[in-house]
Design a protein around this motif. Structure first.
Motif, PDB file in Angstrom:
ATOM      1  N   HIS A  93       0.799  -1.214   0.000  1.00 24.88           N
ATOM      2  CA  HIS A  93       0.000   0.000   0.000  1.00 24.88           C
ATOM      3  C   HIS A  93       0.838   1.274   0.000  1.00 24.88           C
ATOM      4  N   VAL A  94       2.150   1.169   0.190  1.00 24.89           N
ATOM      5  CA  VAL A  94       2.953   2.384   0.359  1.00 24.89           C
ATOM      6  C   VAL A  94       3.085   3.126  -0.972  1.00 24.89           C
ATOM      7  N   PRO A  95       3.131   4.454  -0.935  1.00 30.34           N
ATOM      8  CA  PRO A  95       3.262   5.220  -2.188  1.00 30.34           C
ATOM      9  C   PRO A  95       4.626   4.984  -2.842  1.00 30.34           C
ATOM     10  N   LEU A  96       4.694   5.205  -4.127  1.00 35.41           N
ATOM     11  CA  LEU A  96       5.969   5.176  -4.834  1.00 35.41           C
ATOM     12  C   LEU A  96       6.904   6.233  -4.249  1.00 35.41           C
ATOM     13  N   LYS A  97       8.174   5.937  -4.230  1.00 35.67           N
ATOM     14  CA  LYS A  97       9.242   6.788  -3.713  1.00 35.67           C
ATOM     15  C   LYS A  97       9.197   6.952  -2.187  1.00 35.67           C
ATOM     16  N   HIS A  98       8.268   6.267  -1.546  1.00 43.89           N
ATOM     17  CA  HIS A  98       8.104   6.422  -0.101  1.00 43.89           C
ATOM     18  C   HIS A  98       9.207   5.695   0.666  1.00 43.89           C
ATOM     19  N   ALA A  99       9.673   6.300   1.751  1.00 43.59           N
ATOM     20  CA  ALA A  99      10.627   5.667   2.664  1.00 43.59           C
ATOM     21  C   ALA A  99       9.845   5.094   3.842  1.00 43.59           C
ATOM     22  N   ILE A 100       9.779   3.786   3.920  1.00 45.05           N
ATOM     23  CA  ILE A 100       8.948   3.103   4.913  1.00 45.05           C
ATOM     24  C   ILE A 100       9.561   3.256   6.299  1.00 45.05           C
ATOM     25  N   ASP A 141      11.701   5.213  -9.323  1.00 41.22           N
ATOM     26  CA  ASP A 141      10.525   5.656  -8.576  1.00 41.22           C
ATOM     27  C   ASP A 141      10.037   4.661  -7.524  1.00 41.22           C
ATOM     28  N   PHE A 142      10.806   3.664  -7.224  1.00 40.10           N
ATOM     29  CA  PHE A 142      10.395   2.605  -6.298  1.00 40.10           C
ATOM     30  C   PHE A 142      10.370   3.095  -4.837  1.00 40.10           C
ATOM     31  N   PRO A 143       9.513   2.507  -4.015  1.00 41.21           N
ATOM     32  CA  PRO A 143       9.588   2.748  -2.572  1.00 41.21           C
ATOM     33  C   PRO A 143      10.688   1.892  -1.966  1.00 41.21           C
ATOM     34  N   GLY A 144      11.001   2.161  -0.712  1.00 39.94           N
ATOM     35  CA  GLY A 144      12.035   1.389  -0.025  1.00 39.94           C
ATOM     36  C   GLY A 144      12.046   1.718   1.457  1.00 39.94           C
ATOM     37  N   LEU A 145      13.111   1.327   2.112  1.00 38.03           N
ATOM     38  CA  LEU A 145      13.194   1.472   3.558  1.00 38.03           C
ATOM     39  C   LEU A 145      13.785   2.818   3.965  1.00 38.03           C
ATOM     40  N   ALA A 146      13.201   3.422   4.988  1.00 37.21           N
ATOM     41  CA  ALA A 146      13.863   4.529   5.660  1.00 37.21           C
ATOM     42  C   ALA A 146      15.066   3.974   6.416  1.00 37.21           C
ATOM     43  N   LEU A 147      16.016   4.828   6.720  1.00 38.21           N
ATOM     44  CA  LEU A 147      17.211   4.392   7.428  1.00 38.21           C
ATOM     45  C   LEU A 147      16.852   3.736   8.750  1.00 38.21           C
ATOM     46  N   GLU A 148      15.895   4.281   9.466  1.00 41.05           N
ATOM     47  CA  GLU A 148      15.504   3.714  10.758  1.00 41.05           C
ATOM     48  C   GLU A 148      14.956   2.297  10.602  1.00 41.05           C
ATOM     49  N   ASP A 176      22.238   5.192  -0.384  1.00 42.33           N
ATOM     50  CA  ASP A 176      23.630   5.041   0.057  1.00 42.33           C
ATOM     51  C   ASP A 176      23.708   4.868   1.569  1.00 42.33           C
ATOM     52  N   LEU A 177      22.898   5.605   2.297  1.00 48.41           N
ATOM     53  CA  LEU A 177      22.889   5.485   3.756  1.00 48.41           C
ATOM     54  C   LEU A 177      22.383   4.111   4.191  1.00 48.41           C
ATOM     55  N   ALA A 178      21.417   3.568   3.465  1.00 45.63           N
ATOM     56  CA  ALA A 178      20.903   2.243   3.786  1.00 45.63           C
ATOM     57  C   ALA A 178      21.983   1.179   3.600  1.00 45.63           C
ATOM     58  N   HIS A 179      22.742   1.293   2.517  1.00 47.34           N
ATOM     59  CA  HIS A 179      23.852   0.361   2.300  1.00 47.34           C
ATOM     60  C   HIS A 179      24.885   0.483   3.424  1.00 47.34           C
ATOM     61  N   GLN A 180      25.206   1.699   3.806  1.00 47.22           N
ATOM     62  CA  GLN A 180      26.181   1.904   4.876  1.00 47.22           C
ATOM     63  C   GLN A 180      25.666   1.343   6.197  1.00 47.22           C
ATOM     64  N   ALA A 181      24.367   1.457   6.437  1.00 44.44           N
ATOM     65  CA  ALA A 181      23.784   0.893   7.653  1.00 44.44           C
ATOM     66  C   ALA A 181      23.902  -0.629   7.661  1.00 44.44           C
ATOM     67  N   CYS A 182      23.733  -1.244   6.494  1.00 43.67           N
ATOM     68  CA  CYS A 182      23.922  -2.696   6.416  1.00 43.67           C
ATOM     69  C   CYS A 182      25.350  -3.075   6.807  1.00 43.67           C
ATOM     70  N   ALA A 183      26.312  -2.286   6.352  1.00 43.36           N
ATOM     71  CA  ALA A 183      27.706  -2.539   6.732  1.00 43.36           C
ATOM     72  C   ALA A 183      27.893  -2.387   8.233  1.00 43.36           C
ATOM     73  N   GLU A 184      27.336  -1.340   8.774  1.00 48.50           N
ATOM     74  CA  GLU A 184      27.460  -1.061  10.203  1.00 48.50           C
ATOM     75  C   GLU A 184      26.846  -2.170  11.052  1.00 48.50           C
ATOM     76  N   ARG A 185      25.724  -2.726  10.590  1.00 47.69           N
ATOM     77  CA  ARG A 185      24.973  -3.682  11.399  1.00 47.69           C
ATOM     78  C   ARG A 185      25.241  -5.138  11.033  1.00 47.69           C
ATOM     79  N   GLY A 186      26.056  -5.381  10.018  1.00 50.14           N
ATOM     80  CA  GLY A 186      26.419  -6.757   9.685  1.00 50.14           C
ATOM     81  C   GLY A 186      25.311  -7.566   9.045  1.00 50.14           C
ATOM     82  N   ILE A 187      24.453  -6.903   8.250  1.00 53.58           N
ATOM     83  CA  ILE A 187      23.411  -7.611   7.509  1.00 53.58           C
ATOM     84  C   ILE A 187      23.576  -7.296   6.028  1.00 53.58           C
ATOM     85  N   THR A 188      22.809  -7.978   5.200  1.00 53.72           N
ATOM     86  CA  THR A 188      22.841  -7.678   3.768  1.00 53.72           C
ATOM     87  C   THR A 188      21.430  -7.779   3.204  1.00 53.72           C
ATOM     88  N   HIS A 189      21.304  -7.644   1.885  1.00 49.80           N
ATOM     89  CA  HIS A 189      19.978  -7.600   1.287  1.00 49.80           C
ATOM     90  C   HIS A 189      20.002  -8.184  -0.126  1.00 49.80           C
TER      91      HIS A 189
END
Length: 229
Positions: A93-100, A141-148, A176-189
């Protein structure tokens, strides 16, 4: 047992993130040359592939987004990381370009009736393919995750998460911040997933998506599947 393919089809000039080289598929030979082996006449078909290690449905290796010495390349990541329990959250249901946001993630988890367990793979159905695939907007134009929300997932001990889009967060600095957060937290996608509408709302399942053994690879195409016993 039911196996659902969560992978995108690969074909010549298949949609890619604009920063990656294109997927080039061509015919190397197609039975045009026939030759004898002993008394047997044979011919072969063979294709040639040139592509990014981020082609199609793929998983990022830590070395892609983690500049620190010792960050693992895709051939160094333990194979058990790619054979896990999984759930799929409905965020269609989230809008396009939205940060969830993390609150929206929590609401989706509550609606699913599931819990996130350590080392789970968490997939997120955002209806990205339904709305954008096959159009130029698919790459932007895709939605995705907010950094939080990346941190929200990491706080729950996941191993990796998966999205339909070419990136885990909306295009631009946030990605870019989301990728860096993955590095910081030791997860991937995993990126560029398909058919998540076929697994959302169905509870827990087994996820499998093994990478190619690319020496030093920053990612690898995978054949991602959901397995329902």
């Amino acid at each position: 047992m039911e196996i659902i393919d969560l992978s995108r089809e690969l074909f010549h000039r298949a949609a890619m993130h604009p920063a990656h080289p294109p997927f080039i598929l061509s015919v190397w030979s197609d039975h045009e040359s026939k030759f004898k082996v002993g008394n047997t006449v044979v011919s072969y078909k063979e294709m040639s592939i040139a592509c990014s290690d981020h082609a199609g449905t793929h998983v990022d290796a830590p070395v892609h987004f983690d500049p620190r010495p010792g960050a693992l390349s895709i051939d160094q990541v333990p194979l058990e990381n790619f054979y896990t329990e999984a759930i799929c959250l409905d965020l269609s249901h989230v809008p396009l370009k939205h940060a969830i946001t993390a609150a929206e993630m929590q609401t989706a988890l509550g609606r699913s009736g599931q819990e996130i367990k350590p080392k789970d793979t968490v997939l997120m159905y955002m209806a990205t393919n339904d709305r954008l695939y096959g159009t130029p907007r698919y790459a932007y134009d895709f939605p995705g995750l907010a950094l939080e929300s990346v941190h929200w997932l990491a706080d729950r001990g996941i191993g990796m998460f998966g999205v339909e889009a070419v990136s885990p967060a909306p295009a631009g600095e946030l990605n870019d911040l989301a990728h860096q957060a993955c590095a910081e937290r030791g997860i991937t996608h995993i990126e560029c997933m398909f058919n998540l509408d076929k697994v959302v709302g169905r509870g827990r399942f087994r996820f499998a998506g093994f990478p190619l053994k690319i020496k030093g690879g920053s990612a690898s195409p995978i054949r991602a599947v959901a397995i329902f016993e």
